[in-house]
Structures are given as structure tokens and as C-alpha cells.
Design a protein around this motif. Structure first.
Motif, PDB file in Angstrom:
ATOM      1  N   ASN A  10       5.553  -3.748 -13.306  1.00  0.00           N
ATOM      2  CA  ASN A  10       4.769  -3.715 -12.067  1.00  0.00           C
ATOM      3  C   ASN A  10       3.826  -4.924 -12.030  1.00  0.00           C
ATOM      4  OD1 ASN A  10       2.415  -3.174 -10.394  1.00  0.00           O
ATOM      5  ND2 ASN A  10       3.180  -1.090 -10.165  1.00  0.00           N
ATOM      6  N   LYS A  13      -0.087  -4.249 -11.629  1.00  0.00           N
ATOM      7  CA  LYS A  13      -0.742  -3.762 -12.855  1.00  0.00           C
ATOM      8  C   LYS A  13      -0.883  -4.894 -13.868  1.00  0.00           C
ATOM      9  CE  LYS A  13       1.256   0.871 -13.105  1.00  0.00           C
ATOM     10  NZ  LYS A  13       2.142   1.689 -13.941  1.00  0.00           N
ATOM     11  N   GLU A  16      -3.637  -7.367 -12.965  1.00  0.00           N
ATOM     12  CA  GLU A  16      -4.986  -6.835 -13.206  1.00  0.00           C
ATOM     13  C   GLU A  16      -5.291  -6.752 -14.704  1.00  0.00           C
ATOM     14  OE1 GLU A  16      -5.569  -3.166 -11.044  1.00  0.00           O
ATOM     15  OE2 GLU A  16      -5.234  -4.169  -9.125  1.00  0.00           O
ATOM     16  N   GLU A  41      10.238   8.161 -17.277  1.00  0.00           N
ATOM     17  CA  GLU A  41       8.869   8.692 -17.196  1.00  0.00           C
ATOM     18  C   GLU A  41       8.922  10.143 -16.732  1.00  0.00           C
ATOM     19  OE1 GLU A  41       6.197   6.099 -15.041  1.00  0.00           O
ATOM     20  OE2 GLU A  41       7.236   4.348 -15.838  1.00  0.00           O
ATOM     21  N   LYS A  53       5.984   5.342 -23.174  1.00  0.00           N
ATOM     22  CA  LYS A  53       6.388   3.941 -22.977  1.00  0.00           C
ATOM     23  C   LYS A  53       5.877   3.062 -24.119  1.00  0.00           C
ATOM     24  CE  LYS A  53       4.897   3.934 -18.529  1.00  0.00           C
ATOM     25  NZ  LYS A  53       4.477   3.427 -17.202  1.00  0.00           N
ATOM     26  N   ASP A  69       0.179   4.211 -17.141  1.00  0.00           N
ATOM     27  CA  ASP A  69       0.797   5.105 -16.170  1.00  0.00           C
ATOM     28  C   ASP A  69      -0.313   5.552 -15.236  1.00  0.00           C
ATOM     29  OD1 ASP A  69       3.303   6.261 -15.293  1.00  0.00           O
ATOM     30  OD2 ASP A  69       2.294   8.170 -15.567  1.00  0.00           O
ATOM     31  N   SER A  70      -0.075   5.396 -13.966  1.00  0.00           N
ATOM     32  CA  SER A  70      -1.149   5.652 -13.013  1.00  0.00           C
ATOM     33  C   SER A  70      -0.581   6.189 -11.706  1.00  0.00           C
ATOM     34  CB  SER A  70      -1.933   4.359 -12.769  1.00  0.00           C
ATOM     35  OG  SER A  70      -1.060   3.259 -12.632  1.00  0.00           O
ATOM     36  N   SER A  85       3.934   9.255  -8.157  1.00  0.00           N
ATOM     37  CA  SER A  85       3.477   8.288  -7.149  1.00  0.00           C
ATOM     38  C   SER A  85       4.473   7.152  -6.898  1.00  0.00           C
ATOM     39  CB  SER A  85       2.128   7.682  -7.549  1.00  0.00           C
ATOM     40  OG  SER A  85       1.122   8.673  -7.479  1.00  0.00           O
ATOM     41  N   ALA A  86       5.116   6.660  -7.967  1.00  0.00           N
ATOM     42  CA  ALA A  86       6.045   5.533  -7.797  1.00  0.00           C
ATOM     43  C   ALA A  86       7.335   5.976  -7.110  1.00  0.00           C
ATOM     44  CB  ALA A  86       6.356   4.895  -9.143  1.00  0.00           C
ATOM     45  N   PHE A 115      -7.589   8.088  -7.707  1.00  0.00           N
ATOM     46  CA  PHE A 115      -6.622   7.343  -8.506  1.00  0.00           C
ATOM     47  C   PHE A 115      -6.865   7.706  -9.962  1.00  0.00           C
ATOM     48  CE2 PHE A 115      -6.193   3.682  -5.339  1.00  0.00           C
ATOM     49  CZ  PHE A 115      -4.822   3.792  -5.214  1.00  0.00           C
ATOM     50  N   PHE A 149      -2.566  -3.769  -4.609  1.00  0.00           N
ATOM     51  CA  PHE A 149      -1.141  -3.421  -4.511  1.00  0.00           C
ATOM     52  C   PHE A 149      -1.022  -1.917  -4.252  1.00  0.00           C
ATOM     53  CE2 PHE A 149      -0.431  -1.237  -8.582  1.00  0.00           C
ATOM     54  CZ  PHE A 149      -1.550  -1.608  -9.291  1.00  0.00           C
ATOM     55  N   GLY A 150       0.213  -1.477  -4.117  1.00  0.00           N
ATOM     56  CA  GLY A 150       0.496  -0.046  -4.023  1.00  0.00           C
ATOM     57  C   GLY A 150      -0.262   0.649  -2.893  1.00  0.00           C
ATOM     58  N   TYR A 151      -0.955   1.717  -3.243  1.00  0.00           N
ATOM     59  CA  TYR A 151      -1.657   2.538  -2.245  1.00  0.00           C
ATOM     60  C   TYR A 151      -3.042   1.983  -1.884  1.00  0.00           C
ATOM     61  CZ  TYR A 151       1.828   6.161  -3.444  1.00  0.00           C
ATOM     62  OH  TYR A 151       2.990   6.870  -3.639  1.00  0.00           O
ATOM     63  N   LYS A 171     -12.618  -4.787  -7.581  1.00  0.00           N
ATOM     64  CA  LYS A 171     -11.717  -3.670  -7.902  1.00  0.00           C
ATOM     65  C   LYS A 171     -11.792  -3.346  -9.392  1.00  0.00           C
ATOM     66  CE  LYS A 171      -7.013  -1.882  -7.931  1.00  0.00           C
ATOM     67  NZ  LYS A 171      -5.594  -1.994  -7.592  1.00  0.00           N
ATOM     68  N   HIS A 176      -9.804   2.912 -11.367  1.00  0.00           N
ATOM     69  CA  HIS A 176      -9.304   3.764 -12.449  1.00  0.00           C
ATOM     70  C   HIS A 176      -8.827   2.893 -13.623  1.00  0.00           C
ATOM     71  CE1 HIS A 176      -6.431   2.443  -9.593  1.00  0.00           C
ATOM     72  NE2 HIS A 176      -5.379   2.946 -10.197  1.00  0.00           N
TER      73      HIS A 176
END
Ligand code: IMP
Length: 194
Positions: A10, A13, A16, A41, A53, A69-70, A85-86, A115, A149-151, A171, A176
Motif C-alpha cells: 500500500n 501506508k 507515511e 489477512e 504478515k 494492518d489498519s 476495510s480494504a 481509524f 489516501f484511502g478513506y 496527519k 492512528h
């Protein structure tokens, strides 16, 4: 420089976490180890998936391995999409559209969400640590912002902006992932000395 394998493809991730590590370790990704099969997962918790992982990558590479993992837990949906979520929809855009549609009739005061991020660090000798971070907010009525990214564009913080309206540094302070990273930071810095 000491190496760390970061077990995620990802890009958001990875970007960041690389910024949080500030160049203290050389980070290699899963693409450097094409023979490692994809990790399923299927754990019921973020921590379970992150540990799974990281264990696979530490054992297969002989390097310390970090995994993230988030996901997003929405109260009005009894915590969904959560660990799924993914897989909630095929793309980030489709996930946002689906979530806004599911919450269409839900008023602002009941759109609370958080999150969650689990980070797991596993060393090849079997040493392991997992930490978690949380970020509270609510699901916006419509997407706003270009960052992250993402949500992120539909996750509104108590201060009013969405996560996608924050700079990367902002951020990192509230997210989270930033919270989880702060907890794991001493162990990561110890790797530099190992
Ligand atoms: P996984 O941890 O790779 O299984 O996927 C996590 C899911 O949650 C993906 O859909 C991500 O886009 C989303 N997600 C995780 N962290 C964040 C974040 O910081 N912002 C927005 N979405 C996130």
C-alpha cells in the motif's frame, strides 16, 4: 545502514511510515522478495493480521519485519468495514461511494467512527511487539481534500477538517498510524543499534 522489511504494497501506508522513520533505517518492500506468497489477512483483529504478515516476512527474509494492518470502524455500521476495510469495495473511490451511500440516512451526530492501526515488529530471532493507535472522528456528508489516501477524504476530525485536508505532518500527529508509530518508535530505533 540497517535494513527493515515493510510488509505492505500500500503506497499510502508506505509513504507515511517512511516519513516517520526519517531515514533511520533502509526500508525494503515485498517486491524485493517476489518468492514470498501473499499473506492471507484472515485474522479477526488488526493486531492479528499485522503480526501474521510481519512473522511471515521476518522468517522468510531473515530481516526485522514491520507490518501495518489498519481500517475504519463506523459506529452506525456496528464497526464495519473494520478489518475488512480494504475488501469493502474494489477501489478507494468505490469504497468512499459505498460508505457514503450506506450512511445516507444517518444524521451527523450518529456518524461517529474511528481509524485503527496495528503495527507489528518481528525480528528473525522470534522477538515481537505489536502496538495500536486510534483516531476518533466522524464520516463526512461528502468527500473533501486531496491529501492522504484511502478513506481520508470522508473522515472528519473533531476540529472540522477531513484527514485529506491535513498536511502529511499534521496527519502524522493525529492519525492512528502516527499514534501507533510513536509507541513503536523506541523498538524501531533499537534496531539501528542491534
Ligand atoms: P489493509 O490494512 O491493507 O488491509 O487495508 C486497510 C484499508 O483501510 C485500506 O482500504 C486503506 O485504504 C484503509 N486505510 C488504512 N489506513 C488509512 C488511513 O490512514 N487513511 C485512510 N484509509 C486508510
Amino acid at each position: 545502514m540497517k535494513k527493515l522489511v515493510f510488509a505492505t504494497t500500500n503506497a499510502g501506508k508506505r509513504f507515511e511510515l517512511m516519513a516517520l522513520l526519517e531515514g533511520a533505517l533502509e526500508v525494503v518492500g515485498p517486491e524485493a522478495f517476489p518468492d514470498i506468497p501473499e499473506v492471507v489477512e484472515d485474522a479477526e483483529s488488526f493486531a492479528g493480521n499485522a503480526l501474521k504478515k510481519a512473522r511471515v516476512f521476518a522468517e522468510a527474509t531473515g530481516l526485522p519485519a514491520l507490518a501495518d494492518d489498519s481500517g475504519l470502524c463506523v459506529d452506525a455500521l456496528d464497526g464495519r468495514p473494520g478489518v475488512h476495510s480494504a475488501r469493502y469495495a474494489p477501489t478507494d473511490a468505490a469504497r468512499i461511494i459505498k460508505l457514503l451511500a450506506e450512511l445516507q440516512a444517518v444524521p451527523r451526530e450518529r456518524r461517529t467512527a474511528r481509524f485503527k492501526c496495528a503495527l507489528a515488529l518481528v525480528k528473525p530471532d522470534g522477538w515481537e511487539r505489536s502496538v495500536q493507535g486510534l483516531c476518533e472522528g466522524r464520516i463526512a456528508i461528502a468527500a473533501r481534500g486531496q491529501n492522504g489516501f484511502g478513506y481520508d477524504p470522508i473522515f472528519e476530525l473533531p476540529e472540522g477538517r477531513t484527514m485529506a485536508e491535513l498536511t502529511r505532518e499534521e496527519k502524522a500527529k493525529v492519525s492512528h498510524r502516527g499514534q501507533a508509530f510513536a509507541r513503536l518508535r523506541p523498538a524501531l530505533l533499537d534496531l539501528v543499534k542491534d
